[in-house]
Design a protein around this motif. Sequence first.
Motif, PDB file in Angstrom:
ATOM      1  N   LEU A   1       2.556  11.891   3.512  1.00  0.00           N
ATOM      2  CA  LEU A   1       2.547  10.440   3.660  1.00  0.00           C
ATOM      3  C   LEU A   1       3.771   9.965   4.445  1.00  0.00           C
ATOM      4  CD1 LEU A   1       1.374   7.656   3.011  1.00  0.00           C
ATOM      5  CD2 LEU A   1       2.592   7.728   0.829  1.00  0.00           C
TER       6      LEU A   1
ATOM      7  N   ARG B   1      -4.691   0.734   8.154  1.00  0.00           N
ATOM      8  CA  ARG B   1      -3.805   1.602   7.378  1.00  0.00           C
ATOM      9  C   ARG B   1      -4.216   1.601   5.912  1.00  0.00           C
ATOM     10  NH1 ARG B   1       1.930  -0.614   9.830  1.00  0.00           N
ATOM     11  NH2 ARG B   1       1.337  -0.435  12.011  1.00  0.00           N
ATOM     12  N   PHE B   2      -4.353   2.785   5.364  1.00  0.00           N
ATOM     13  CA  PHE B   2      -4.676   3.017   3.963  1.00  0.00           C
ATOM     14  C   PHE B   2      -6.098   2.613   3.587  1.00  0.00           C
ATOM     15  CE2 PHE B   2       0.014   2.369   3.900  1.00  0.00           C
ATOM     16  CZ  PHE B   2       0.366   3.649   3.528  1.00  0.00           C
TER      17      PHE B   2
ATOM     18  N   ARG C   1      -9.795   3.338   2.922  1.00  0.00           N
ATOM     19  CA  ARG C   1     -10.575   4.534   2.607  1.00  0.00           C
ATOM     20  C   ARG C   1     -11.973   4.114   2.176  1.00  0.00           C
ATOM     21  NH1 ARG C   1      -5.413   5.884   0.150  1.00  0.00           N
ATOM     22  NH2 ARG C   1      -4.624   7.912   0.855  1.00  0.00           N
TER      23      ARG C   1
ATOM     24  N   ASN D   1       0.819  -1.212   0.000  1.00  0.00           N
ATOM     25  CA  ASN D   1       0.000   0.000   0.000  1.00  0.00           C
ATOM     26  C   ASN D   1       0.857   1.269   0.000  1.00  0.00           C
ATOM     27  OD1 ASN D   1      -2.624  -1.097  -0.037  1.00  0.00           O
ATOM     28  ND2 ASN D   1      -2.485  -1.607   2.125  1.00  0.00           N
ATOM     29  N   ALA D   2       1.913   1.261   0.829  1.00  0.00           N
ATOM     30  CA  ALA D   2       2.785   2.432   0.879  1.00  0.00           C
ATOM     31  C   ALA D   2       3.453   2.664  -0.471  1.00  0.00           C
ATOM     32  CB  ALA D   2       3.841   2.256   1.969  1.00  0.00           C
TER      33      ALA D   2
ATOM     34  N   GLU E   1       0.863   4.146  -2.797  1.00  0.00           N
ATOM     35  CA  GLU E   1       0.564   5.542  -2.489  1.00  0.00           C
ATOM     36  C   GLU E   1       1.678   6.474  -2.957  1.00  0.00           C
ATOM     37  OE1 GLU E   1      -2.160   6.904  -1.228  1.00  0.00           O
ATOM     38  OE2 GLU E   1      -3.192   4.985  -1.049  1.00  0.00           O
TER      39      GLU E   1
ATOM     40  N   ARG F   1      -7.987  11.237  -1.425  1.00  0.00           N
ATOM     41  CA  ARG F   1      -6.771  11.792  -2.020  1.00  0.00           C
ATOM     42  C   ARG F   1      -6.997  13.235  -2.463  1.00  0.00           C
ATOM     43  NH1 ARG F   1      -6.627   6.448  -4.464  1.00  0.00           N
ATOM     44  NH2 ARG F   1      -5.051   5.187  -3.394  1.00  0.00           N
TER      45      ARG F   1
ATOM     46  N   THR G   1      -3.990  10.840   3.622  1.00  0.00           N
ATOM     47  CA  THR G   1      -2.965   9.815   3.379  1.00  0.00           C
ATOM     48  C   THR G   1      -3.486   8.413   3.643  1.00  0.00           C
ATOM     49  OG1 THR G   1      -2.120   9.908   5.659  1.00  0.00           O
ATOM     50  CG2 THR G   1      -1.150  11.427   4.049  1.00  0.00           C
ATOM     51  N   GLY G   2      -4.669   8.285   4.237  1.00  0.00           N
ATOM     52  CA  GLY G   2      -5.176   6.964   4.590  1.00  0.00           C
ATOM     53  C   GLY G   2      -4.602   6.429   5.889  1.00  0.00           C
TER      54      GLY G   2
END
Length: 352
Positions: free
Chosen positions: A175, A296-297, A299, A128-129, A132, A306, A311-312
């Motif tokens: 982020l 995390r992340f 949404r 995910n990171a 992003e 976004r 940043t989620g």
Amino acid sequence: MTGSVTAELMPVTALLEALNDPAAMIDAGTRVIAANAAWRALLPAARLGQPLALALRAPDVLDAVARAQQGGAAETVAWSERRPYIHDHEVHVAPLDPRANSRAVLLTLRDLTEIRRTERMRVDFIANASHELRTPLTTLLGFIETLQGAARDDAAARERFLAIMGEQARRMKRLIDDLLSLSRIEQNERLVPQAAVDLAGIARQVADGLAGLAAENRIRLVLDAPEALVVTGDRDELLRAVENLVENAIKYSADDNGAERPVEIGLEMRDGHGRLSVRDHGPGIAREHLPRLTERFYRVDAGQSRAKGGTGLGLALVKHIVARHRGRLHADSTPGKGSTFAFSLPLRPNSP
């Protein structure tokens, strides 16, 4: 089971009780003849003297026991059960003293659920990171190539592209800042903060600091707080948590038609805890999303998040901050009627 057999098993039972993991001894008839407290807690149906198969319906484990009783070597097999969520176990099956031809087998279980969950979280987090960061990086590289080529001498396009590039760079910075904050909080999660912190003072500071953002979004901040509400905590972390909740309420509850809406920040003392709540009157969140909001992340609407600079990671940060403070986070929402996010923290001893 006779008294003499029971007496013979007393040293074995004592040895099993010394083990942290669930463990049991199985006899030639595949009956459970000794077990420790961890085993009994995990498998309460596996009573002494009864067949293992009655309590442990796991063909791979039972087959491993049969092989061990027939002279096979020790082996490890996997076993999963649902109670109510899936739990993964590693079962070690080992014959005891095969030279004595006793056909007794020792079973030890190791719960791998948390390890597997952490592994999956780590893999998902990295994926995910990376995703992003890839989008703004791709945008930046594309505009840089355009400015080096076709738009080299186009002043209007240069100004427009530079503004977009600046926003994408700021998105990456937000982020990375959130990732670093989350990492620091997780590293210190077992260390309980010890400072006296006025949660009411933090709420007033956040309301003042976000007044401009609220005005831009036609949001009216309403604060209902006592003069002071002192908890034990880390001021910077609690400030970050309150900022995230209020900022989310402002951004995601704004009326697209420009009508003014309130965001209510409330503080109160309840049952030895200080409770802070942030209520908005926006579109609300469907109930099926609520359990996952602090992932995390995760949404509800990735495009909208976004577009608003999210940043989620905001609610994930709040969750970890509240957990470090030994508090509780609560979310409630009704589509069409808005959402309420609240957390409770223990009051500082001897506080008013």
